[in-house]
Design a protein around this motif. Structure first.
Motif, mmCIF file in Angstrom:
data_model
loop_
_atom_site.group_PDB
_atom_site.id
_atom_site.type_symbol
_atom_site.label_atom_id
_atom_site.label_comp_id
_atom_site.label_asym_id
_atom_site.label_seq_id
_atom_site.Cartn_x
_atom_site.Cartn_y
_atom_site.Cartn_z
ATOM 1 N N GLY A 126 0.795 -1.209 0.000
ATOM 2 C CA GLY A 126 0.000 0.000 0.000
ATOM 3 C C GLY A 126 0.833 1.266 0.000
ATOM 4 O O GLY A 126 1.996 1.290 0.433
ATOM 5 N N GLU A 181 0.039 5.542 0.817
ATOM 6 C CA GLU A 181 -0.894 6.574 1.252
ATOM 7 C C GLU A 181 -0.248 7.941 1.087
ATOM 8 O O GLU A 181 0.892 8.160 1.514
ATOM 9 N N SER A 210 -6.470 13.258 -0.083
ATOM 10 C CA SER A 210 -5.746 12.031 0.238
ATOM 11 C C SER A 210 -5.929 11.016 -0.874
ATOM 12 O O SER A 210 -6.947 11.005 -1.567
ATOM 13 N N THR A 226 -5.078 6.706 -1.557
ATOM 14 C CA THR A 226 -4.596 5.418 -1.065
ATOM 15 C C THR A 226 -4.597 4.427 -2.216
ATOM 16 O O THR A 226 -5.603 4.270 -2.906
#
Length: 274
Positions: free
Chosen positions: A253, A255, A270, A272
């Motif tokens: 992942g 972010e 944001s 992700t």
């Protein structure tokens, strides 16, 4: 919530909350009730030693009125926690604690049969925190004794470095385990040819992450990259009539968070990627 200073060094707190809800969907509706309470004592034994003890309870009752009939799920959880914090020196704190938890589940629905309804878990842990001028460190270790799954040890290590006035680096690694829930272990659905598996084992995972926080052109930017590997992942077995520890998973992942104050507005965005 009610708080009172019982003595010069002891404070007591009582808290209670309740939640009722009803939601509808195409083939029926759900009625939910939950209650949560907490009784806690905080104490200061000396200028460098303090602690607290708490008793927590959580009850949840769900009625699902659907096309296949009514499903009733009644969950009760009781948790006792005790922690003590010792200030070893300025910026260095050692915390040790223990907790014990009891879970009970009553589950009734069309075509279901439950073979067991409770589980206990006891844990002991230690946390060391160090905060320096440029470097931060957190180290934690925990041991659990689960009534159903025996002993498990987990730990976490996190580091932070301050580079200049506006940039901070961080890195961490840790391990964890997740026990199967009581429905997966003990509730059968013979009318639907699906059966619980009391031999399920907990999922175990290891994670690592690195990140940076900085400011660019008056904009705060945070970037975090992580990887988690899960062993004994719980999924359907080959016959699709039960559950089994058959799989592994790797989660990668990224972010990204940016934020900025513009005039009298706070703006943030944001992203992700998993």
């Amino acid at each position: 919530r009610l708080a009172r200073q019982l003595t010069e060094s002891v404070q007591g707190t009582l808290a209670y909350s309740g939640f009722d809800a009803e939601s509808e969907y195409d083939d029926g509706h759900i009625e939910s009730e939950s209650r949560q309470f907490n009784a806690r004592l905080d104490y200061q034994l000396s200028p460098v030693l303090c602690g607290w003890v708490s008793l927590e309870g959580f009850d949840e009752l769900n009625h699902n009125f659907g096309s296949f009939g009514t499903t009733v799920s009644d969950t009760e959880t009781r948790t006792l926690r005790w922690q003590n914090d010792l200030a070893l020196s300025p910026g260095r704190v050692l915390s040790v604690g223990l907790d014990t938890q009891q879970q009970e589940l009553d589950y009734a629905t069309f075509g279901a049969a439950q073979s067991d309804d409770s589980r206990d878990n006891d844990g002991i842990y230690g946390i060391f925190l160090m905060q320096g001028n440029r470097t931060d460190l957190e180290l934690s270790l925990r041991a659990d004794d689960n009534e159903r799954f025996g002993s498990h040890e987990t730990g976490n290590l996190a580091l932070g470095w301050q580079l200049g006035d506006s940039t901070r680096l961080r890195a961490g690694l840790g391990t964890a385990f997740k026990a199967p829930n009581l429905i997966d272990l003990y509730v059968d659905f013979p009318d639907f040819f699906f059966f619980a598996n009391p031999e399920l084992q907990p999922e175990r995972s290891a994670s690592v992450e690195v990140g940076v926080e900085t400011r660019l052109l008056d904009t705060a930017v945070s970037l975090n990259i992580f990887r988690t590997r899960i062993r004994d992942l719980i999924g359907s077995d080959e016959t699709f009539t039960s559950l089994a520890n058959i799989d592994e998973a790797r989660i990668n992942g990224l972010e990204l968070l940016v934020s900025r104050r513009l005039a009298d507005w706070d703006l943030s965005a944001s992203l992700t990627l998993l």
